[in-house]
Write a protein that holds these residues in place. Structure first.
Motif, mmCIF file in Angstrom:
data_model
loop_
_atom_site.group_PDB
_atom_site.id
_atom_site.type_symbol
_atom_site.label_atom_id
_atom_site.label_comp_id
_atom_site.label_asym_id
_atom_site.label_seq_id
_atom_site.Cartn_x
_atom_site.Cartn_y
_atom_site.Cartn_z
ATOM 1 N N ASP A 136 12.578 46.276 27.226
ATOM 2 C CA ASP A 136 11.073 46.219 28.224
ATOM 3 C C ASP A 136 11.612 45.418 29.199
ATOM 4 O OD1 ASP A 136 8.874 45.913 29.490
ATOM 5 O OD2 ASP A 136 8.048 45.527 28.105
ATOM 6 N N PRO A 137 12.294 46.996 30.461
ATOM 7 C CA PRO A 137 13.259 46.004 31.879
ATOM 8 C C PRO A 137 11.822 45.309 32.578
ATOM 9 C CG PRO A 137 12.173 48.243 32.467
ATOM 10 C CD PRO A 137 11.787 48.087 30.755
ATOM 11 N N THR A 138 10.907 44.828 32.169
ATOM 12 C CA THR A 138 9.900 44.256 32.857
ATOM 13 C C THR A 138 9.746 42.618 31.544
ATOM 14 O OG1 THR A 138 7.724 44.284 31.465
ATOM 15 C CG2 THR A 138 8.735 45.972 33.498
ATOM 16 N N ARG A 139 10.250 42.231 30.848
ATOM 17 C CA ARG A 139 10.648 41.250 30.440
ATOM 18 C C ARG A 139 12.463 41.080 30.337
ATOM 19 N NH1 ARG A 139 6.515 41.290 25.919
ATOM 20 N NH2 ARG A 139 7.329 43.187 25.793
ATOM 21 N N VAL A 140 12.477 40.530 31.033
ATOM 22 C CA VAL A 140 14.072 39.616 30.520
ATOM 23 C C VAL A 140 14.191 39.237 30.925
ATOM 24 C CG1 VAL A 140 16.511 40.462 30.940
ATOM 25 C CG2 VAL A 140 15.115 42.411 30.550
ATOM 26 N N PHE A 141 15.105 37.665 30.510
ATOM 27 C CA PHE A 141 14.900 36.348 30.974
ATOM 28 C C PHE A 141 16.697 35.903 30.466
ATOM 29 C CE2 PHE A 141 10.500 37.345 29.430
ATOM 30 C CZ PHE A 141 9.757 37.225 30.510
ATOM 31 N N ILE A 142 16.778 34.313 31.420
ATOM 32 C CA ILE A 142 17.819 34.236 31.210
ATOM 33 C C ILE A 142 17.861 32.360 31.036
ATOM 34 C CG2 ILE A 142 18.831 34.260 34.102
ATOM 35 C CD1 ILE A 142 21.323 35.646 33.028
ATOM 36 N N THR A 143 19.076 32.038 30.298
ATOM 37 C CA THR A 143 19.396 30.565 30.679
ATOM 38 C C THR A 143 20.172 30.665 29.946
ATOM 39 O OG1 THR A 143 18.436 28.986 29.862
ATOM 40 C CG2 THR A 143 18.761 30.091 27.842
ATOM 41 N N GLY A 144 21.284 29.711 30.622
ATOM 42 C CA GLY A 144 22.541 28.637 29.943
ATOM 43 C C GLY A 144 22.126 27.555 30.288
ATOM 44 N N LEU A 145 23.757 27.058 29.916
ATOM 45 C CA LEU A 145 23.878 25.744 29.817
ATOM 46 C C LEU A 145 25.311 25.220 30.599
ATOM 47 C CD1 LEU A 145 24.262 22.380 28.914
ATOM 48 C CD2 LEU A 145 25.566 23.406 26.595
ATOM 49 N N SER A 146 25.309 24.581 31.075
ATOM 50 C CA SER A 146 26.599 23.567 32.229
ATOM 51 C C SER A 146 27.209 25.125 32.920
ATOM 52 C CB SER A 146 27.898 23.093 31.281
ATOM 53 O OG SER A 146 28.657 22.164 32.134
ATOM 54 N N ALA A 147 28.340 25.230 32.604
ATOM 55 C CA ALA A 147 29.234 26.672 33.177
ATOM 56 C C ALA A 147 28.041 27.780 33.244
ATOM 57 C CB ALA A 147 30.204 26.897 32.954
ATOM 58 N N GLY A 166 13.894 32.374 34.918
ATOM 59 C CA GLY A 166 15.282 31.774 34.549
ATOM 60 C C GLY A 166 15.019 30.052 33.622
ATOM 61 N N ALA A 167 15.521 29.872 33.022
ATOM 62 C CA ALA A 167 16.057 28.536 32.558
ATOM 63 C C ALA A 167 17.728 27.785 32.624
ATOM 64 C CB ALA A 167 15.459 28.017 31.503
ATOM 65 N N ILE A 168 17.851 26.461 33.337
ATOM 66 C CA ILE A 168 18.933 26.480 33.851
ATOM 67 C C ILE A 168 19.255 25.105 33.479
ATOM 68 C CG2 ILE A 168 20.665 25.589 35.813
ATOM 69 C CD1 ILE A 168 19.143 27.586 37.443
ATOM 70 N N ILE A 169 19.732 25.144 32.344
ATOM 71 C CA ILE A 169 20.165 23.642 31.126
ATOM 72 C C ILE A 169 21.624 22.962 31.651
ATOM 73 C CG2 ILE A 169 20.640 22.848 29.113
ATOM 74 C CD1 ILE A 169 19.068 24.993 28.115
ATOM 75 N N ALA A 170 21.527 22.221 32.679
ATOM 76 C CA ALA A 170 22.750 21.007 32.945
ATOM 77 C C ALA A 170 23.530 22.080 33.882
ATOM 78 C CB ALA A 170 23.461 20.310 31.726
ATOM 79 N N GLY A 171 22.694 22.745 34.713
ATOM 80 C CA GLY A 171 23.410 23.767 35.360
ATOM 81 C C GLY A 171 24.255 23.019 37.109
ATOM 82 N N LEU A 172 24.521 24.121 38.038
ATOM 83 C CA LEU A 172 24.255 23.447 39.503
ATOM 84 C C LEU A 172 23.784 25.022 40.698
ATOM 85 C CD1 LEU A 172 27.180 23.370 37.505
ATOM 86 C CD2 LEU A 172 27.807 21.934 39.422
ATOM 87 N N GLY A 278 17.391 8.927 29.189
ATOM 88 C CA GLY A 278 18.835 8.698 28.286
ATOM 89 C C GLY A 278 19.683 10.289 27.694
ATOM 90 N N MET A 279 19.944 11.131 28.083
ATOM 91 C CA MET A 279 20.023 12.183 27.519
ATOM 92 C C MET A 279 21.861 12.180 28.343
ATOM 93 S SD MET A 279 19.228 16.308 26.613
ATOM 94 C CE MET A 279 19.833 17.214 28.267
ATOM 95 N N GLY A 280 22.695 12.703 27.529
ATOM 96 C CA GLY A 280 24.306 13.490 28.232
ATOM 97 C C GLY A 280 23.978 14.591 28.374
ATOM 98 N N HIS A 281 25.338 15.380 28.513
ATOM 99 C CA HIS A 281 25.562 16.227 28.364
ATOM 100 C C HIS A 281 25.175 17.308 27.364
ATOM 101 C CE1 HIS A 281 26.747 19.800 31.282
ATOM 102 N NE2 HIS A 281 27.764 19.987 30.642
ATOM 103 N N GLY A 282 24.208 18.279 27.586
ATOM 104 C CA GLY A 282 24.442 19.066 26.540
ATOM 105 C C GLY A 282 22.956 19.698 26.507
ATOM 106 N N THR A 283 22.344 20.527 25.607
ATOM 107 C CA THR A 283 21.577 21.398 24.868
ATOM 108 C C THR A 283 20.286 20.416 24.789
ATOM 109 O OG1 THR A 283 22.306 23.727 25.449
ATOM 110 C CG2 THR A 283 19.711 23.025 24.108
ATOM 111 N N PRO A 284 18.907 20.011 25.391
ATOM 112 C CA PRO A 284 18.141 18.941 24.177
ATOM 113 C C PRO A 284 17.791 20.663 22.439
ATOM 114 C CG PRO A 284 16.929 20.086 26.282
ATOM 115 C CD PRO A 284 18.712 20.226 26.373
ATOM 116 N N ILE A 285 18.016 19.656 21.897
ATOM 117 C CA ILE A 285 17.072 20.130 20.310
ATOM 118 C C ILE A 285 16.466 19.057 19.857
ATOM 119 C CG2 ILE A 285 19.149 21.959 20.558
ATOM 120 C CD1 ILE A 285 20.427 20.678 18.374
ATOM 121 N N ASP A 286 15.404 19.976 18.960
ATOM 122 C CA ASP A 286 15.499 19.358 18.066
ATOM 123 C C ASP A 286 15.132 20.219 16.636
ATOM 124 O OD1 ASP A 286 12.765 17.650 16.239
ATOM 125 O OD2 ASP A 286 11.509 18.316 17.918
ATOM 126 N N THR A 287 16.157 19.242 15.976
ATOM 127 C CA THR A 287 16.292 19.667 14.724
ATOM 128 C C THR A 287 14.919 19.620 13.786
ATOM 129 O OG1 THR A 287 17.591 17.627 13.464
ATOM 130 C CG2 THR A 287 18.921 19.126 14.885
#
Length: 362
Positions: A136-147, A166-172, A278-287
């Motif tokens: 569905d071209p009306t439901r396109v999303f984007i996310t990424g980590l760092s670079a 869009g969701a930008i994780i530790a980005g610029l 307290g989190m460093g550089h990366g994507t937060p996850i919950d295993t």
């Protein structure tokens, strides 16, 4: 500007960082029939067609430096979530020919300007997914980590008409560097442009006049690789597009971490910030959630950014779950009171987030 020796040392640290083990292959190679000026690879995951009802939403996921598409998927759990809730995922992947550290070239004008380089390649991949895989071209999303987060922001700037969010994780922010030394300066929070200049750069990225994609920013308060000043700069860059107030409309805590929301004139959520204490550089996850595994730059801090991002986009409440993850309780005659409470809370969360997605609840 940092010294040349400092820049070389930082590049060397990237080169010696381990590449994440991808685990079992879940992704399929995307055949890119159209233009690919950025010389990127493409991988995707889509649910089996027999279970589809209508067109699928699509999430574009951009890995960070030293990572691969399959590795980032294994760490984040995106394809597993997509399988269970019935949406598709596209993973553009960098090549060592383009960047020896596998970083998307977010600091190269040739790769972030509309119609050129890597952003054009990713745009063409999305078109391929839409035409070939029932998107569905009306439901396109984007996310990424760092670079990848910086490149996700570049895609949102260059092609805002393509994305709902869009969701930008530790980005610029978009358009803040043009060379590798400049890039490392900005990552450290040095030399970031004024708010006015940030907004001008975003305005000039495309001829778009709206509506604009929603923006979600995630950043660890202890990130020593990309300074948290960049998270604030991203928000300032997008504020003018959404015409939001300087101060957030509300603040709360999600999984014990700070969460701020800016709403537009219609009262809908437009921009949000997650500060992971307290989190460093990366994507937060919950295993324990069943999505993702701990690895370099995949940080188990008890917060599944994958789940929260998908829920904020209406992906998880909007689709019937295909498989019940082991981590979720199921109601039965033998279910205890604590388990029943957990089921009730989960159902309530789904309902409330669906109402928020529809703009019926704040």
């Amino acid at each position: 500007m940092r010294s040349l020796s400092d820049t070389l040392q930082r590049l060397q640290r990237y080169r010696t960082s381990p590449v994440m083990d991808a685990g079992p292959a879940r992704l399929t190679r995307l055949e890119i029939a159209n233009a690919n000026p950025g010389n990127l690879f493409g991988w995707y995951y889509a649910p089996e067609s027999g279970d589809r009802s209508g067109l699928l939403a699509l999430v574009v996921v951009l890995h960070g430096c030293t990572q691969t598409a399959a590795g980032y998927d294994a760490g984040s759990g995106w394809s597993k979530l997509a399988d269970e809730f019935g949406f598709a995922v596209l993973f553009p992947e960098q090549s060592r020919q383009n960047n020896p550290n596998l970083c998307f070239n977010w600091f190269s004008d040739n790769d972030i300007e509309r119609g050129r380089g890597e952003v054009r390649s990713i745009r063409e991949m999305i078109d391929t997914m839409v035409s070939d895989h029932g998107i569905d071209p009306t439901r396109v999303f984007i996310t990424g980590l760092s670079a990848g987060g910086a490149m996700a922001n570049a895609m949102l700037a260059a092609y805002p008409e393509v994305f709902s969010g869009g969701a930008i994780i530790a980005g610029l922010p978009y358009g803040v560097a043009s060379t590798v030394p400049d890039a490392f300066d900005r990552m450290r929070g040095h030399g970031l442009p004024s708010h006015q200049r940030l907004q001008e750069r975003l305005r000039s990225a495309s001829p778009h006049v709206g509506p604009w994609p929603t923006i979600s920013v995630w950043h660890g308060t202890a990130d020593k690789t990309v300074d948290e000043l960049n998270a604030r700069a991203i928000i300032e860059q997008w504020k003018v597009m959404h015409e939001v107030a300087d101060r957030p409309a509300r603040s709360d805590a999600i999984d014990g971490h700070e969460h701020y929301t800016w709403t537009n004139r219609a009262g809908a959520d437009a921009i949000e910030l997650h500060r992971i204490g307290g989190m460093g550089h990366g994507t937060p996850i919950d295993t324990s959630s069943g999505y993702g595994v701990q690895a370099p730059y995949m940080l188990d801090v008890g917060v599944s950014s994958t789940e929260h991002i998908a829920r904020s986009w209406g992906l998880t409440p909007s689709f019937e779950r295909r498989v019940q993850p082991d981590a979720r309780p199921t109601a039965s005659n033998e279910t205890g009171s604590d388990d029943r409470k957990e089921v009730t809370n989960y159902v309530q969360d789904v309902i409330e987030n669906a109402l928020r997605s529809a703009g019926l609840m704040r």
